[in-house]
Design a protein around this motif. Structure first.
Motif, PDB file in Angstrom:
ATOM      1  N   ILE A  56      12.503 -16.397  -1.047  1.00 58.67           N
ATOM      2  CA  ILE A  56      11.837 -17.621  -1.522  1.00 58.67           C
ATOM      3  C   ILE A  56      12.225 -17.896  -2.966  1.00 58.67           C
ATOM      4  CG2 ILE A  56       9.602 -18.660  -2.047  1.00 58.67           C
ATOM      5  CD1 ILE A  56       8.453 -17.112   0.337  1.00 58.67           C
ATOM      6  N   ALA A  57      12.220 -16.857  -3.803  1.00 55.14           N
ATOM      7  CA  ALA A  57      12.569 -17.034  -5.216  1.00 55.14           C
ATOM      8  C   ALA A  57      14.019 -17.492  -5.370  1.00 55.14           C
ATOM      9  CB  ALA A  57      12.347 -15.723  -5.965  1.00 55.14           C
ATOM     10  N   GLU A  58      14.928 -16.907  -4.588  1.00 53.81           N
ATOM     11  CA  GLU A  58      16.349 -17.268  -4.685  1.00 53.81           C
ATOM     12  C   GLU A  58      16.595 -18.698  -4.231  1.00 53.81           C
ATOM     13  OE1 GLU A  58      20.661 -15.997  -2.778  1.00 53.81           O
ATOM     14  OE2 GLU A  58      18.923 -14.670  -2.521  1.00 53.81           O
ATOM     15  N   VAL A  59      15.988 -19.077  -3.105  1.00 60.45           N
ATOM     16  CA  VAL A  59      16.173 -20.435  -2.586  1.00 60.45           C
ATOM     17  C   VAL A  59      15.585 -21.454  -3.557  1.00 60.45           C
ATOM     18  CG1 VAL A  59      15.542 -22.032  -0.730  1.00 60.45           C
ATOM     19  CG2 VAL A  59      16.249 -19.699  -0.185  1.00 60.45           C
ATOM     20  N   ALA A  60      14.419 -21.141  -4.140  1.00 55.05           N
ATOM     21  CA  ALA A  60      13.789 -22.059  -5.085  1.00 55.05           C
ATOM     22  C   ALA A  60      14.662 -22.262  -6.320  1.00 55.05           C
ATOM     23  CB  ALA A  60      12.403 -21.528  -5.478  1.00 55.05           C
ATOM     24  N   ALA A  61      15.180 -21.169  -6.875  1.00 54.17           N
ATOM     25  CA  ALA A  61      16.023 -21.282  -8.064  1.00 54.17           C
ATOM     26  C   ALA A  61      17.303 -22.049  -7.763  1.00 54.17           C
ATOM     27  CB  ALA A  61      16.350 -19.895  -8.611  1.00 54.17           C
ATOM     28  N   SER A  62      17.886 -21.821  -6.597  1.00 53.24           N
ATOM     29  CA  SER A  62      19.106 -22.536  -6.211  1.00 53.24           C
ATOM     30  C   SER A  62      18.857 -24.023  -6.041  1.00 53.24           C
ATOM     31  CB  SER A  62      19.668 -21.955  -4.912  1.00 53.24           C
ATOM     32  OG  SER A  62      19.986 -20.593  -5.061  1.00 53.24           O
ATOM     33  N   ALA A  63      17.652 -24.356  -5.573  1.00 55.50           N
ATOM     34  CA  ALA A  63      17.299 -25.764  -5.369  1.00 55.50           C
ATOM     35  C   ALA A  63      16.715 -26.404  -6.621  1.00 55.50           C
ATOM     36  CB  ALA A  63      16.293 -25.883  -4.217  1.00 55.50           C
ATOM     37  N   ARG A  64      16.722 -25.625  -7.735  1.00 57.91           N
ATOM     38  CA  ARG A  64      16.175 -26.104  -9.002  1.00 57.91           C
ATOM     39  C   ARG A  64      14.676 -26.432  -8.885  1.00 57.91           C
ATOM     40  NH1 ARG A  64      20.158 -23.963 -10.183  1.00 57.91           N
ATOM     41  NH2 ARG A  64      21.767 -24.649 -11.656  1.00 57.91           N
ATOM     42  N   VAL A  65      13.971 -25.619  -8.124  1.00 59.44           N
ATOM     43  CA  VAL A  65      12.513 -25.706  -8.028  1.00 59.44           C
ATOM     44  C   VAL A  65      11.943 -24.510  -8.757  1.00 59.44           C
ATOM     45  CG1 VAL A  65      10.522 -25.700  -6.469  1.00 59.44           C
ATOM     46  CG2 VAL A  65      12.618 -26.890  -5.807  1.00 59.44           C
ATOM     47  N   ARG A  66      10.950 -24.719  -9.591  1.00 59.63           N
ATOM     48  CA  ARG A  66      10.347 -23.607 -10.311  1.00 59.63           C
ATOM     49  C   ARG A  66       9.860 -22.554  -9.310  1.00 59.63           C
ATOM     50  NH1 ARG A  66       9.594 -24.405 -15.672  1.00 59.63           N
ATOM     51  NH2 ARG A  66       8.346 -22.501 -15.752  1.00 59.63           N
ATOM     52  N   TYR A 100       3.018 -28.583  -6.244  1.00 56.99           N
ATOM     53  CA  TYR A 100       4.310 -29.213  -5.989  1.00 56.99           C
ATOM     54  C   TYR A 100       5.027 -29.639  -7.263  1.00 56.99           C
ATOM     55  CZ  TYR A 100       7.813 -32.070  -3.626  1.00 56.99           C
ATOM     56  OH  TYR A 100       8.997 -32.588  -3.171  1.00 56.99           O
ATOM     57  N   LYS A 101       4.311 -30.153  -8.244  1.00 57.85           N
ATOM     58  CA  LYS A 101       4.925 -30.622  -9.486  1.00 57.85           C
ATOM     59  C   LYS A 101       4.364 -29.895 -10.700  1.00 57.85           C
ATOM     60  CE  LYS A 101       7.843 -33.725  -8.039  1.00 57.85           C
ATOM     61  NZ  LYS A 101       9.300 -33.578  -8.278  1.00 57.85           N
ATOM     62  N   ARG A 102       3.809 -28.707 -10.478  1.00 58.06           N
ATOM     63  CA  ARG A 102       3.200 -27.973 -11.591  1.00 58.06           C
ATOM     64  C   ARG A 102       4.289 -27.361 -12.482  1.00 58.06           C
ATOM     65  NH1 ARG A 102      -1.801 -26.504 -12.843  1.00 58.06           N
ATOM     66  NH2 ARG A 102      -2.162 -24.619 -14.057  1.00 58.06           N
ATOM     67  N   GLY A 103       4.157 -27.540 -13.793  1.00 54.04           N
ATOM     68  CA  GLY A 103       5.134 -27.006 -14.736  1.00 54.04           C
ATOM     69  C   GLY A 103       6.343 -27.911 -14.886  1.00 54.04           C
ATOM     70  N   LYS A 104       7.150 -27.619 -15.879  1.00 52.18           N
ATOM     71  CA  LYS A 104       8.358 -28.404 -16.123  1.00 52.18           C
ATOM     72  C   LYS A 104       9.387 -28.168 -15.038  1.00 52.18           C
ATOM     73  CE  LYS A 104       8.120 -28.434 -21.185  1.00 52.18           C
ATOM     74  NZ  LYS A 104       8.844 -28.045 -22.438  1.00 52.18           N
TER      75      LYS A 104
END
Length: 224
Positions: free
Chosen positions: A119-129, A191-195
């Motif tokens: 989950i962490a890898e996919v999120a970072a690759s998709a530019r999602v915090r 969903y949109k929490r944080g920068k």
């Protein structure tokens, strides 16, 4: 409630607080010391050990061990990985749901640990915090316990409510939809929490220094 109740509550809180400073072993020792005080000083009668719950926990842990040893957990993680990588844009929703169903079908939240790195890898690759899906994934993994027919928590709930005429099907008909709905509401909140990572100077600095390796192939653009 008399003064004894508040004194007993204070003993419990102090035992937990003192034991927590030394981790799991200290917490167990602190709980044992608090129990000794309640029995020998306050004269409380210890209850019978939860034998049924202990056997259920033993069965669940044994099944999880067999699942890991036979390669079944790796197979489930591979399926989850394909599902998550197919929908990277929706990782904030997909990650928690996958973690929830992992626990729901296995009876313990520990199996979800295997999917957190994905989950962490996919999120970072998709530019999602990554903290967006990971926060809700941890919650989803624990929420799955309340609807799993193999978990000790569900067994205790069935035992408590059986005397009221509540069937296991009625419990699952309430707990599973309620947990999924609550999980989705939490995902919407996160969903949109944080920068966004594109606007986060700390992430950009790590990307520039090479501390974080960009997994987006040359010529591709971020999905965000």
């Amino acid at each position: 409630m008399d003064i004894n109740f508040w004194l007993e509550l204070l003993v419990v809180v102090l035992a937990i607080g003192i034991g927590a400073k030394w981790g799991g072993l200290g917490l167990g020792a602190g709980g044992g010391f608090g129990l000794m005080v309640l029995i020998f000083i306050f004269g409380m009668t210890p209850g019978s050990p939860p034998v049924s719950v202990l056997f259920i926990m033993l069965a669940v842990v044994s099944c999880a061990s067999i699942l890991q040893g036979s390669g079944g957990l790796d197979y489930l993680v591979s399926i989850a990985e394909k599902l998550l990588r197919r929908n990277p844009k929706h990782i904030t929703f997909m990650g928690p749901l996958v973690s929830y169903f992992f626990t729901l079908f296995c009876g313990t939240g520990y199996v979800a640990f295997a999917v957190y790195p994905v989950i962490a890898e996919v999120a970072a690759s998709a530019r999602v915090r990554p903290e967006r899906p990971l926060t809700m994934s941890v919650i989803g993994a624990q929420a799955g316990i309340t609807g799993s027919p193999m978990s000790a928590a569900t067994a205790a709930m069935i035992g408590f409510l059986a005397v009221k005429g509540v069937t296991p099907f009625q419990i699952f008909a309430v707990s599973i939809p309620a947990c999924i709905l609550g999980l989705l509401v939490g995902c919407i909140f996160m969903y949109k929490r944080g920068k966004e990572l594109a606007d986060d100077p700390e992430f950009q600095a790590k990307l520039a220094s090479g501390e974080f390796r960009d997994t987006i192939a040359p010529g591709e653009t971020s999905i965000l």
